[in-house]
Design a protein around this motif. Sequence first.
Motif, PDB file in Angstrom:
ATOM      1  N   PRO A 135      11.128  23.913  -3.877  1.00  0.00           N
ATOM      2  CA  PRO A 135       9.765  23.433  -4.142  1.00  0.00           C
ATOM      3  C   PRO A 135       9.765  22.096  -4.885  1.00  0.00           C
ATOM      4  N   VAL A 136       8.836  21.232  -4.503  1.00  0.00           N
ATOM      5  CA  VAL A 136       8.736  19.906  -5.126  1.00  0.00           C
ATOM      6  C   VAL A 136       8.182  20.053  -6.545  1.00  0.00           C
ATOM      7  N   GLU A 137       8.971  19.616  -7.517  1.00  0.00           N
ATOM      8  CA  GLU A 137       8.566  19.702  -8.929  1.00  0.00           C
ATOM      9  C   GLU A 137       8.038  18.365  -9.451  1.00  0.00           C
ATOM     10  N   VAL A 138       8.544  17.293  -8.854  1.00  0.00           N
ATOM     11  CA  VAL A 138       8.145  15.936  -9.258  1.00  0.00           C
ATOM     12  C   VAL A 138       7.692  15.185  -8.015  1.00  0.00           C
ATOM     13  N   LEU A 139       6.459  14.690  -8.045  1.00  0.00           N
ATOM     14  CA  LEU A 139       5.923  13.925  -6.916  1.00  0.00           C
ATOM     15  C   LEU A 139       5.631  12.497  -7.365  1.00  0.00           C
ATOM     16  N   ILE A 140       6.182  11.544  -6.637  1.00  0.00           N
ATOM     17  CA  ILE A 140       5.895  10.127  -6.890  1.00  0.00           C
ATOM     18  C   ILE A 140       5.126   9.598  -5.678  1.00  0.00           C
ATOM     19  N   ALA A 141       3.826   9.348  -5.851  1.00  0.00           N
ATOM     20  CA  ALA A 141       2.993   8.835  -4.754  1.00  0.00           C
ATOM     21  C   ALA A 141       3.056   7.312  -4.787  1.00  0.00           C
ATOM     22  N   ASN A 142       3.886   6.769  -3.905  1.00  0.00           N
ATOM     23  CA  ASN A 142       4.184   5.339  -3.929  1.00  0.00           C
ATOM     24  C   ASN A 142       3.788   4.630  -2.635  1.00  0.00           C
ATOM     25  N   ALA A 143       3.658   5.368  -1.527  1.00  0.00           N
ATOM     26  CA  ALA A 143       3.392   4.733  -0.231  1.00  0.00           C
ATOM     27  C   ALA A 143       2.118   3.885  -0.297  1.00  0.00           C
ATOM     28  N   GLY A 144       2.198   2.679   0.198  1.00  0.00           N
ATOM     29  CA  GLY A 144       1.018   1.810   0.167  1.00  0.00           C
ATOM     30  C   GLY A 144       1.131   0.656   1.143  1.00  0.00           C
ATOM     31  N   ILE A 145      -0.019   0.126   1.508  1.00  0.00           N
ATOM     32  CA  ILE A 145      -0.075  -1.048   2.387  1.00  0.00           C
ATOM     33  C   ILE A 145      -1.044  -2.073   1.802  1.00  0.00           C
ATOM     34  N   THR A 146      -0.950  -3.290   2.280  1.00  0.00           N
ATOM     35  CA  THR A 146      -1.930  -4.324   1.917  1.00  0.00           C
ATOM     36  C   THR A 146      -2.506  -4.920   3.199  1.00  0.00           C
ATOM     37  N   ARG A 147      -3.767  -5.308   3.110  1.00  0.00           N
ATOM     38  CA  ARG A 147      -4.383  -6.123   4.173  1.00  0.00           C
ATOM     39  C   ARG A 147      -5.266  -7.130   3.456  1.00  0.00           C
ATOM     40  N   ASP A 148      -4.621  -8.122   2.862  1.00  0.00           N
ATOM     41  CA  ASP A 148      -5.314  -9.071   2.001  1.00  0.00           C
ATOM     42  C   ASP A 148      -6.125 -10.080   2.806  1.00  0.00           C
ATOM     43  N   THR A 149      -7.356 -10.245   2.388  1.00  0.00           N
ATOM     44  CA  THR A 149      -8.204 -11.308   2.944  1.00  0.00           C
ATOM     45  C   THR A 149      -9.460 -11.383   2.081  1.00  0.00           C
ATOM     46  N   LEU A 150     -10.107 -12.520   2.096  1.00  0.00           N
ATOM     47  CA  LEU A 150     -11.304 -12.676   1.272  1.00  0.00           C
ATOM     48  C   LEU A 150     -12.420 -11.737   1.730  1.00  0.00           C
ATOM     49  N   LEU A 151     -13.244 -11.360   0.785  1.00  0.00           N
ATOM     50  CA  LEU A 151     -14.316 -10.391   1.020  1.00  0.00           C
ATOM     51  C   LEU A 151     -15.114 -10.695   2.288  1.00  0.00           C
ATOM     52  N   MET A 152     -15.533 -11.960   2.451  1.00  0.00           N
ATOM     53  CA  MET A 152     -16.390 -12.332   3.577  1.00  0.00           C
ATOM     54  C   MET A 152     -15.701 -12.127   4.928  1.00  0.00           C
ATOM     55  N   ARG A 153     -14.345 -12.138   4.903  1.00  0.00           N
ATOM     56  CA  ARG A 153     -13.593 -11.987   6.159  1.00  0.00           C
ATOM     57  C   ARG A 153     -13.062 -10.572   6.345  1.00  0.00           C
ATOM     58  N   MET A 154     -13.184  -9.741   5.305  1.00  0.00           N
ATOM     59  CA  MET A 154     -12.578  -8.407   5.350  1.00  0.00           C
ATOM     60  C   MET A 154     -13.377  -7.496   6.286  1.00  0.00           C
ATOM     61  N   SER A 155     -12.697  -6.945   7.293  1.00  0.00           N
ATOM     62  CA  SER A 155     -13.375  -6.041   8.233  1.00  0.00           C
ATOM     63  C   SER A 155     -13.437  -4.635   7.633  1.00  0.00           C
TER      64      SER A 155
END
Length: 236
Positions: free
Chosen positions: A70-90
């Motif tokens: 059983p998992v005793e220690v969980l490290i939630a690390n998975a992540g992505i970026t989709r950087d763009t300015l607010l006005m262009r962000m879909s």
Amino acid sequence: MTTPRTVLITGGNRGIGFAIAEEFVAQGHRVAVTARSGEGPEGSLTVRADVTDSAAVDAAFSEVESTLGPVEVLIANAGITRDTLLMRMSDDDFDSVIDTNLGGAFRVVKRASKGMLKARFGRIVLISSVVGLYGSAGQVNYAASKSGLVGIARSITRELGARGITANVVAPGFIETDMTAELPEATQSEYKKSIPAGRFATPGEVARVVTWIAGDDAGYISGAVIPVDGGLGMGH
């Protein structure tokens, strides 16, 4: 000496996740990583999982549980970026980052909590970013997802704190990874000027804070946001 634990790190095939997995292996823990592609460090078990898919998360946990326990220690690390300015962000730019970074953390935490409640022990560490509370132009989606992790950790602390389960957030600043290495020299030195420490962190410096907060000595710390940012986000 820390008690050997079964540890699962999401997104453990590169960057900070890989360094965290390496550090747990070095300290003698039973380590598994999830990855959509690539492999975790030597001595770790790699399982395929997409954190946006509950069924895939469940299957990955089942594989880790049957192999390492059983998992005793969980490290939630998975992540992505989709950087763009607010006005262009879909909508998709926003939704996909929230679904992976925040939704992914929710899915793995929910699945891990079953075993932790049964064992009356658990360590949950959510990998955020200085940007989560400091903000960053062009990162409305990413910053929102990373600050949301604080709300998750603090709610879990109130909900599960009496069952021997802690939930904390580690918020790295600029780290020496493949991503930062690709930045032009001038950009890098500009960033370093804003960091009181005057340098980027090594992935190992983040990893050792994570292993400590997940270890025996930190059992009375929960709902905390621990910055590893050289002073960049002070007061946040």
